[in-house]
Design an enzyme around this catalytic site. Structure first.
Site, PDB file in Angstrom:
ATOM      1  N   CYS A  75       4.471  -3.632  -0.187  1.00 56.64           N
ATOM      2  CA  CYS A  75       5.186  -2.660  -0.391  1.00 56.64           C
ATOM      3  C   CYS A  75       5.735  -1.740  -0.132  1.00 56.64           C
ATOM      4  O   CYS A  75       5.664  -0.783   0.327  1.00 56.64           O
ATOM      5  CB  CYS A  75       3.645  -2.178  -1.533  1.00 56.64           C
ATOM      6  SG  CYS A  75       2.305  -3.421  -1.955  1.00 56.64           S
ATOM      7  N   ALA A  76       6.975  -2.150   0.542  1.00 59.79           N
ATOM      8  CA  ALA A  76       7.561  -1.785   1.582  1.00 59.79           C
ATOM      9  C   ALA A  76       8.823  -0.551   1.190  1.00 59.79           C
ATOM     10  O   ALA A  76       8.800  -0.464   1.905  1.00 59.79           O
ATOM     11  CB  ALA A  76       8.160  -2.745   3.088  1.00 59.79           C
TER      12      ALA A  76
ATOM     13  N   PRO B 296      10.675   2.162  -0.482  1.00 60.34           N
ATOM     14  CA  PRO B 296      12.122   1.919   0.055  1.00 60.34           C
ATOM     15  C   PRO B 296      12.018   2.303   2.031  1.00 60.34           C
ATOM     16  O   PRO B 296      12.867   2.457   2.236  1.00 60.34           O
ATOM     17  CB  PRO B 296      12.860   3.349  -0.050  1.00 60.34           C
ATOM     18  CG  PRO B 296      11.971   4.231  -0.587  1.00 60.34           C
ATOM     19  CD  PRO B 296      10.905   3.301  -1.011  1.00 60.34           C
TER      20      PRO B 296
ATOM     21  N   GLY C 140       9.653   3.824   4.749  1.00 60.82           N
ATOM     22  CA  GLY C 140       9.694   4.902   5.258  1.00 60.82           C
ATOM     23  C   GLY C 140       7.969   4.574   6.133  1.00 60.82           C
ATOM     24  O   GLY C 140       8.431   5.083   7.045  1.00 60.82           O
TER      25      GLY C 140
ATOM     26  N   ASP D   3       0.568   0.069   0.235  1.00 58.23           N
ATOM     27  CA  ASP D   3       1.033   1.322   0.139  1.00 58.23           C
ATOM     28  C   ASP D   3       0.849   0.478  -1.470  1.00 58.23           C
ATOM     29  O   ASP D   3       2.238   0.681  -2.236  1.00 58.23           O
ATOM     30  CB  ASP D   3       2.246   1.366   0.538  1.00 58.23           C
ATOM     31  CG  ASP D   3       2.508   3.222   0.715  1.00 58.23           C
ATOM     32  OD1 ASP D   3       2.179   3.562  -0.819  1.00 58.23           O
ATOM     33  OD2 ASP D   3       3.731   3.968   0.385  1.00 58.23           O
TER      34      ASP D   3
ATOM     35  N   CYS E 136       0.108   7.049  -4.074  1.00 61.06           N
ATOM     36  CA  CYS E 136       0.309   8.741  -3.893  1.00 61.06           C
ATOM     37  C   CYS E 136      -0.261   9.276  -5.157  1.00 61.06           C
ATOM     38  O   CYS E 136       0.512   9.354  -6.098  1.00 61.06           O
ATOM     39  CB  CYS E 136       2.011   9.002  -3.776  1.00 61.06           C
ATOM     40  SG  CYS E 136       3.140   7.973  -5.028  1.00 61.06           S
TER      41      CYS E 136
HETATM   42  C1  LIG Z   1       4.712   3.115  -3.359  1.00 60.88           C
HETATM   43  S1  LIG Z   1       6.585   2.184  -3.262  1.00 60.88           S
HETATM   44  C2  LIG Z   1       5.905   1.899  -1.991  1.00 60.88           C
HETATM   45  C3  LIG Z   1       6.563   3.184  -0.381  1.00 60.88           C
HETATM   46  C4  LIG Z   1       6.569   2.228   1.018  1.00 60.88           C
HETATM   47  N1  LIG Z   1       5.617   1.876   1.296  1.00 60.88           N
HETATM   48  C5  LIG Z   1       7.178   3.584   1.616  1.00 60.88           C
HETATM   49  O1  LIG Z   1       6.384   4.125   2.225  1.00 60.88           O
HETATM   50  O2  LIG Z   1       9.264   3.529   1.543  1.00 60.88           O
HETATM   51  C6  LIG Z   1       5.922   0.375  -3.825  1.00 60.88           C
HETATM   52  C7  LIG Z   1       6.167  -0.435  -3.744  1.00 60.88           C
HETATM   53  O3  LIG Z   1       5.764  -1.547  -4.097  1.00 60.88           O
HETATM   54  C8  LIG Z   1       6.397  -2.733  -4.530  1.00 60.88           C
HETATM   55  N2  LIG Z   1       5.821  -4.008  -5.138  1.00 60.88           N
HETATM   56  C9  LIG Z   1       4.715  -3.821  -6.393  1.00 60.88           C
HETATM   57  N3  LIG Z   1       4.278  -4.979  -6.994  1.00 60.88           N
HETATM   58  C10 LIG Z   1       4.371  -5.705  -5.589  1.00 60.88           C
HETATM   59  C11 LIG Z   1       4.105  -6.956  -5.081  1.00 60.88           C
HETATM   60  N4  LIG Z   1       2.949  -7.389  -6.082  1.00 60.88           N
HETATM   61  N5  LIG Z   1       5.018  -7.406  -3.892  1.00 60.88           N
HETATM   62  C12 LIG Z   1       5.291  -6.895  -3.653  1.00 60.88           C
HETATM   63  N6  LIG Z   1       5.724  -5.192  -3.419  1.00 60.88           N
HETATM   64  C13 LIG Z   1       5.742  -5.159  -5.093  1.00 60.88           C
HETATM   65  C14 LIG Z   1       7.083  -1.581  -5.594  1.00 60.88           C
HETATM   66  O4  LIG Z   1       8.298  -2.490  -6.123  1.00 60.88           O
HETATM   67  C15 LIG Z   1       7.308  -0.223  -4.834  1.00 60.88           C
HETATM   68  O5  LIG Z   1       8.389  -0.874  -3.776  1.00 60.88           O
END
Ligand SMILES: C[S@@+](CC[C@H](N)C(=O)[O-])C[C@H]1O[C@@H](n2cnc3c(N)ncnc32)[C@H](O)[C@@H]1O
Length: 438
Positions: A260-261, A263, A265, A327, A380
């Site tokens: 879940c990458a 944006p 960081g 994440d 978070c």
């Molecule tokens: C907490 S944010 C991640 C922040 C990121 N790791 C960073 O440090 O910048 C969670 C992310 O999970 C993505 N997401 C949600 N469900 C998902 C799935 N089933 N597969 C992949 N990504 C997913 C969302 O689009 C979102 O961008």
């Protein structure tokens, strides 16, 4: 239809608040749509300060307002109800001369074609300004913690149940302004050297013990003012989010999945620390573009793919990963101080749905982890149902999971993982668990 963007910071703040509280927009998006169009930087700053402040203290300001009104304003006058909150917020918490706060706020009611409300707002704010808290209004409002700390009932109850000793400090910290924290790109510059470059640019910043790459600015600035930002010398990231990469402990020969990458960081941070081969996934293609941009800015490479991490048959090449970072999407209740709109946009019913998604991510990705490999799960969130409850249930259902207690410089052990509550050591609220495959 929302009014066209205003040039007046208070009028723009009304539109921002209507977009968030009335139409469910995120604060970031509402500000992008409604911040003063042709104002100078000061107007934009004032609009932002008012919008953030009113959202932080919305319930308290509303309770104060309601004590001054004989009857509630009608639904179609929600703009005037919010304008009164804006007025009270300026008088209570902002460094704006009181006479200007009142007259400029009243002027917005007139601009919006509601002269009757201009009179009312003028009378109410002047009474508050003249009498102060003469009738004990603030004490009465603040006797109720949900009003004092401006939280919805469901969230207050949840935090009281989860953190019986800690909830008062947690709620107060959620209403504080968050610091601007940098992550220094150790591949390009040492933290000590970058701290000196900041000082030479007139920007004072402090180290945070236990956080290797972090510098906390004493005052926030725009990223353009940060030396070497566009060359990737530093990034903006809360210190607690900087614990993921060291916990993951990826080595150069590892295959790493950041599931879940966006944006990006944490992806960028782990590539700043070693040279693994990285696959960065996100189900949101728009957000995923920001991962590529982030990696490009810091000068690092990884494969970015828009995909649903819970369906690996659609994107996995069958080669196990030595490291997996989840994440997970979550309520964001650990970062309310940065995004106060979360308090009003999240619903109680979101929590079990998020917990289901989190569990599905774990179940789908655990088989992709190599034997002896490590999976770091984090959110978070400060809600146990998204954190320790998810991990404890997962661990209970799998014989091949070995829990590694994360040794972090902040937070408390809550069973398998470690919970950091917002404000501890000045950082955001977060949860980390570290699982190894036997
Ligand atoms: C907490 S944010 C991640 C922040 C990121 N790791 C960073 O440090 O910048 C969670 C992310 O999970 C993505 N997401 C949600 N469900 C998902 C799935 N089933 N597969 C992949 N990504 C997913 C969302 O689009 C979102 O961008």
């Amino acid at each position: 239809m929302p009014a066209k963007p205003s040039t007046d910071p208070r009028a723009a703040a009304v539109e921002v608040l209507l977009a968030v509280l009335g139409r469910g927009r995120s604060l970031d998006r509402a500000l992008a749509e409604h911040a003063p169009v042709d104002g100078d930087g000061r107007d934009v700053g004032l609009c932002r300060a008012i919008a953030y402040g009113v959202l932080r203290h919305h319930r308290r300001l509303g309770a104060i307002r309601d004590r001054f009104l004989r009857s509630r304003l009608r639904g179609r006058d929600q703009d005037m109800a919010l304008l009164l909150e804006i007025g009270f917020f300026q008088l209570l918490a902002m460094d704006v001369p009181a006479h200007a706060a009142v007259s400029e706020t009243v002027a917005v009611a007139r601009q919006r074609g509601k002269p009757w409300a201009a009179k009312l707002i003028n009378a109410v704010l002047r009474r508050f300004q003249r009498d102060g808290d003469g009738d004990g209004c603030l004490a009465a409002v603040d006797a109720d913690p949900a009003q004092r700390e401006s939280v919805p009932d469901w969230l207050l109850e949840r935090l009281q149940a989860d953190w019986p000793a800690d909830w008062p400090a947690l709620l107060t910290a959620q209403n504080d302004r968050a610091p601007m924290t940098l992550r220094v790109n150790r591949r390009r510059v040492s933290v000590a050297a970058y701290q000196q470059r900041l000082a030479a640019a007139g920007l004072a910043a402090d180290r945070l013990p236990g956080f290797d790459d972090a510098l906390v600015l004493q005052a926030p600035v725009s990223v353009e003012a940060l030396p070497g930002f566009s060359e990737g010398d530093c990034s903006v990231q809360d210190a607690v989010a900087q614990l993921a990469a060291p916990l993951l402990d990826a080595a150069d020969h590892h295959r790493v999945l950041d599931a879940c990458a966006a944006p990006g960081g944490k992806s960028a941070h782990l590539l700043e620390r070693s040279w693994p081969s990285l696959l960065a996934l996100d189900s949101d293609a728009g957000r995923l573009r920001r991962v590529s941009e982030t990696l490009e800015r810091v000068g690092l490479e990884g494969e970015c793919r828009a995909a649903d991490a819970t369906t690996p048959d659609q994107w996995w090449d069958g080669q196990p990963f030595e490291r997996i970072l989840i994440d997970a999407p979550c309520s964001g209740t650990g970062v309310i101080r940065r995004h106060p709109d979360i308090k009003w946009l999240r619903r109680e019913a979101d929590i079990p749905r998020l917990a289901d998604d989190q569990r599905r991510l774990l179940e789908a990705l655990w088989p992709l982890l190599a034997a002896g490999g490590r999976l770091v799960y984090c959110t978070c969130s400060v809600i146990q149902a998204e954190n320790e409850s998810v991990i404890a249930a997962f661990v209970g259902d799998h014989d091949d999971v070995h829990v590694i207690p994360p040794a972090l410089p902040v937070g408390q052990s809550v069973g398998c993982g470690q919970q950091i509550l917002t404000g501890e050591a000045g950082v955001d609220g977060f949860y980390y668990a570290c699982l190894e495959k036997r």
